[in-house]
Design a protein around this motif. Sequence first.
Motif, PDB file in Angstrom:
ATOM      1  N   VAL A 142       0.862  -1.176   0.000  1.00 33.08           N
ATOM      2  CA  VAL A 142       0.000   0.000   0.000  1.00 33.08           C
ATOM      3  C   VAL A 142       0.901   1.230   0.000  1.00 33.08           C
ATOM      4  N   ASP A 143       0.791   2.005  -1.057  1.00 34.83           N
ATOM      5  CA  ASP A 143       1.643   3.174  -1.278  1.00 34.83           C
ATOM      6  C   ASP A 143       0.816   4.428  -1.026  1.00 34.83           C
ATOM      7  N   PHE A 144       1.100   5.143   0.061  1.00 37.00           N
ATOM      8  CA  PHE A 144       0.341   6.342   0.408  1.00 37.00           C
ATOM      9  C   PHE A 144       0.768   7.522  -0.460  1.00 37.00           C
ATOM     10  N   ASP A 145      -0.203   8.380  -0.813  1.00 31.08           N
ATOM     11  CA  ASP A 145       0.113   9.599  -1.548  1.00 31.08           C
ATOM     12  C   ASP A 145       1.043  10.497  -0.745  1.00 31.08           C
ATOM     13  N   ASP A 146       0.852  10.519   0.575  1.00 33.99           N
ATOM     14  CA  ASP A 146       1.706  11.290   1.461  1.00 33.99           C
ATOM     15  C   ASP A 146       3.062  10.593   1.544  1.00 33.99           C
ATOM     16  N   GLN A 147       4.065  11.168   0.902  1.00 31.59           N
ATOM     17  CA  GLN A 147       5.367  10.517   0.828  1.00 31.59           C
ATOM     18  C   GLN A 147       6.083  10.436   2.168  1.00 31.59           C
ATOM     19  N   GLN A 148       5.565  11.145   3.182  1.00 32.55           N
ATOM     20  CA  GLN A 148       6.161  11.064   4.513  1.00 32.55           C
ATOM     21  C   GLN A 148       5.728   9.800   5.256  1.00 32.55           C
ATOM     22  N   ARG A 149       4.692   9.137   4.753  1.00 30.67           N
ATOM     23  CA  ARG A 149       4.210   7.919   5.403  1.00 30.67           C
ATOM     24  C   ARG A 149       4.861   6.696   4.777  1.00 30.67           C
ATOM     25  N   PRO A 150       5.365   5.783   5.578  1.00 23.77           N
ATOM     26  CA  PRO A 150       6.001   4.589   5.008  1.00 23.77           C
ATOM     27  C   PRO A 150       4.978   3.671   4.348  1.00 23.77           C
ATOM     28  N   ASP A 151       5.411   2.963   3.316  1.00 24.63           N
ATOM     29  CA  ASP A 151       4.551   1.970   2.678  1.00 24.63           C
ATOM     30  C   ASP A 151       4.224   0.857   3.677  1.00 24.63           C
ATOM     31  N   VAL A 152       3.095   0.181   3.429  1.00 26.46           N
ATOM     32  CA  VAL A 152       2.692  -0.939   4.278  1.00 26.46           C
ATOM     33  C   VAL A 152       2.615  -2.197   3.415  1.00 26.46           C
ATOM     34  N   ILE A 153       3.324  -3.237   3.834  1.00 29.60           N
ATOM     35  CA  ILE A 153       3.285  -4.521   3.142  1.00 29.60           C
ATOM     36  C   ILE A 153       2.275  -5.415   3.855  1.00 29.60           C
ATOM     37  N   LEU A 154       1.290  -5.919   3.106  1.00 27.58           N
ATOM     38  CA  LEU A 154       0.287  -6.811   3.677  1.00 27.58           C
ATOM     39  C   LEU A 154       0.636  -8.270   3.383  1.00 27.58           C
ATOM     40  N   LYS A 155       0.384  -9.126   4.367  1.00 22.30           N
ATOM     41  CA  LYS A 155       0.509 -10.561   4.208  1.00 22.30           C
ATOM     42  C   LYS A 155      -0.887 -11.163   4.061  1.00 22.30           C
ATOM     43  N   PRO A 156      -1.005 -12.378   3.524  1.00 19.47           N
ATOM     44  CA  PRO A 156      -2.332 -12.998   3.396  1.00 19.47           C
ATOM     45  C   PRO A 156      -3.062 -13.033   4.729  1.00 19.47           C
ATOM     46  N   GLY A 157      -4.357 -12.654   4.692  1.00 17.17           N
ATOM     47  CA  GLY A 157      -5.158 -12.633   5.905  1.00 17.17           C
ATOM     48  C   GLY A 157      -5.045 -11.346   6.693  1.00 17.17           C
ATOM     49  N   GLU A 158      -4.468 -10.315   6.083  1.00 14.84           N
ATOM     50  CA  GLU A 158      -4.332  -9.032   6.784  1.00 14.84           C
ATOM     51  C   GLU A 158      -5.180  -7.954   6.126  1.00 14.84           C
ATOM     52  N   LEU A 159      -5.543  -6.966   6.926  1.00 18.96           N
ATOM     53  CA  LEU A 159      -6.369  -5.831   6.512  1.00 18.96           C
ATOM     54  C   LEU A 159      -5.645  -4.538   6.823  1.00 18.96           C
ATOM     55  N   LEU A 160      -5.798  -3.565   5.932  1.00 24.19           N
ATOM     56  CA  LEU A 160      -5.378  -2.188   6.203  1.00 24.19           C
ATOM     57  C   LEU A 160      -6.590  -1.307   5.983  1.00 24.19           C
ATOM     58  N   GLU A 161      -6.933  -0.498   6.971  1.00 23.33           N
ATOM     59  CA  GLU A 161      -8.144   0.331   6.894  1.00 23.33           C
ATOM     60  C   GLU A 161      -7.816   1.757   7.294  1.00 23.33           C
ATOM     61  N   THR A 162      -8.358   2.732   6.559  1.00 22.32           N
ATOM     62  CA  THR A 162      -8.169   4.143   6.874  1.00 22.32           C
ATOM     63  C   THR A 162      -9.521   4.857   6.848  1.00 22.32           C
ATOM     64  N   ARG A 163      -9.569   5.984   7.521  1.00 23.63           N
ATOM     65  CA  ARG A 163     -10.746   6.859   7.500  1.00 23.63           C
ATOM     66  C   ARG A 163     -10.295   8.283   7.195  1.00 23.63           C
ATOM     67  N   ASP A 164     -11.097   8.998   6.411  1.00 26.01           N
ATOM     68  CA  ASP A 164     -10.727  10.349   6.022  1.00 26.01           C
ATOM     69  C   ASP A 164     -10.533  11.261   7.226  1.00 26.01           C
ATOM     70  N   ALA A 165     -11.358  11.075   8.266  1.00 28.81           N
ATOM     71  CA  ALA A 165     -11.291  11.956   9.433  1.00 28.81           C
ATOM     72  C   ALA A 165      -9.988  11.781  10.203  1.00 28.81           C
ATOM     73  N   GLN A 166      -9.375  10.584  10.116  1.00 27.60           N
ATOM     74  CA  GLN A 166      -8.123  10.306  10.821  1.00 27.60           C
ATOM     75  C   GLN A 166      -7.166   9.597   9.867  1.00 27.60           C
ATOM     76  N   PRO A 167      -6.663  10.312   8.861  1.00 31.37           N
ATOM     77  CA  PRO A 167      -5.859   9.662   7.816  1.00 31.37           C
ATOM     78  C   PRO A 167      -4.586   9.014   8.326  1.00 31.37           C
ATOM     79  N   LEU A 168      -4.053   9.466   9.447  1.00 31.09           N
ATOM     80  CA  LEU A 168      -2.800   8.908   9.956  1.00 31.09           C
ATOM     81  C   LEU A 168      -3.027   7.713  10.883  1.00 31.09           C
ATOM     82  N   ALA A 169      -4.283   7.478  11.260  1.00 29.30           N
ATOM     83  CA  ALA A 169      -4.592   6.393  12.201  1.00 29.30           C
ATOM     84  C   ALA A 169      -5.029   5.145  11.453  1.00 29.30           C
ATOM     85  N   ALA A 170      -4.169   4.623  10.592  1.00 30.42           N
ATOM     86  CA  ALA A 170      -4.512   3.434   9.822  1.00 30.42           C
ATOM     87  C   ALA A 170      -4.507   2.200  10.714  1.00 30.42           C
TER      88      ALA A 170
END
Length: 328
Positions: free
Chosen positions: A207-235
């Motif tokens: 997962v490559d964030f538009d915000d280049q200051q945020r590190p990419d996140v590598i997902l493994k099988p069976g994992e979820l990454l979730e974000t909300r607009d109101a708290q974009p940094l609290a993934a």
Amino acid sequence: MSGLTTPAETAAVQAWLADPANQAQAQAWMRRHWDRLAATPEAQQPAVEEPDYDALLNTLHLKLGLGEPARYVAPAAPRWRQWAAAAALAGTVAGGGWLLYSQRPVAPREVATAYGQVNTIKLPDGSEATLNGHSTLRYANAWAANQPREVWLDGEGYFSVKHQPNNQRFVVHTRAGFAVEVLGTKFTVYRRRDQARVVLLSGKVRVDFDDQQRPDVILKPGELLETRDAQPLAAVHKAVRTAPYAAWKDAQLVLDETSMAELATRLQDTYGVEVVVSNPELAQRRMTGTVPVGDLDVLLQALQETFHLRATREAGRIVLADNTVPTK
């Protein structure tokens, strides 16, 4: 890329560029372009004399009839990359080409599903994308072997991506502030309301964030990454049971400790009908089970029988109430 946009799309690009608040975002996209150029042979050549970015942007605005732009001071970067990226941005805007994928991508093909409809699309490389109801996918007629395979998703989709011998990347762009990059895998992407998530079923995604200051996140099988607009940094990044997030493609609704409030939102997004939960206590009730998905009336009947609910249609909406008989 000139000639690929309609007058309305060209006007939308001009309006976006004319807004001073968007100058920083334009610069961020340019920096992303610099990173990609860094891997090319030109990166080893002597530095090109750096142009004045403000002057270049001013010329571009005047050419488009937008007047002088607001000034934006960009962070320092290698000269050859600044020149190449600035030239690329100017050429793209002047030609009305593929500029702002987060606004509306200019793609030759667009497939949309109606509320309650599920549709599987065969992509140019043989990969498949399955769209849930009320979703849209945009992509090119063909992909060059030396370029990423890119699609743009609004709504919810399941992707089964074919690995290519040359390790060609496959990228799903969203309006949620990130893109999903894969080589060969199965995963779902969801973007509705203020929520976005990626669930990986097999393989590996980045997962490559538009915000280049945020590190990419590598997902493994069976994992979820979730974000909300109101708290974009609290993934949220965690392990989950994948069935509830992908069963819709097989005409099933899988609930796993799912609240009634969340179920109501799912029904609204998929079928385009207002769903009201009769009281706060019922809204918080959690349910686990599987019911068939398809015709809305059949689905409601299954929900009533499985979870002791009463679903009533009134005034163009559905009201969910507790149908449990109190014990004496």
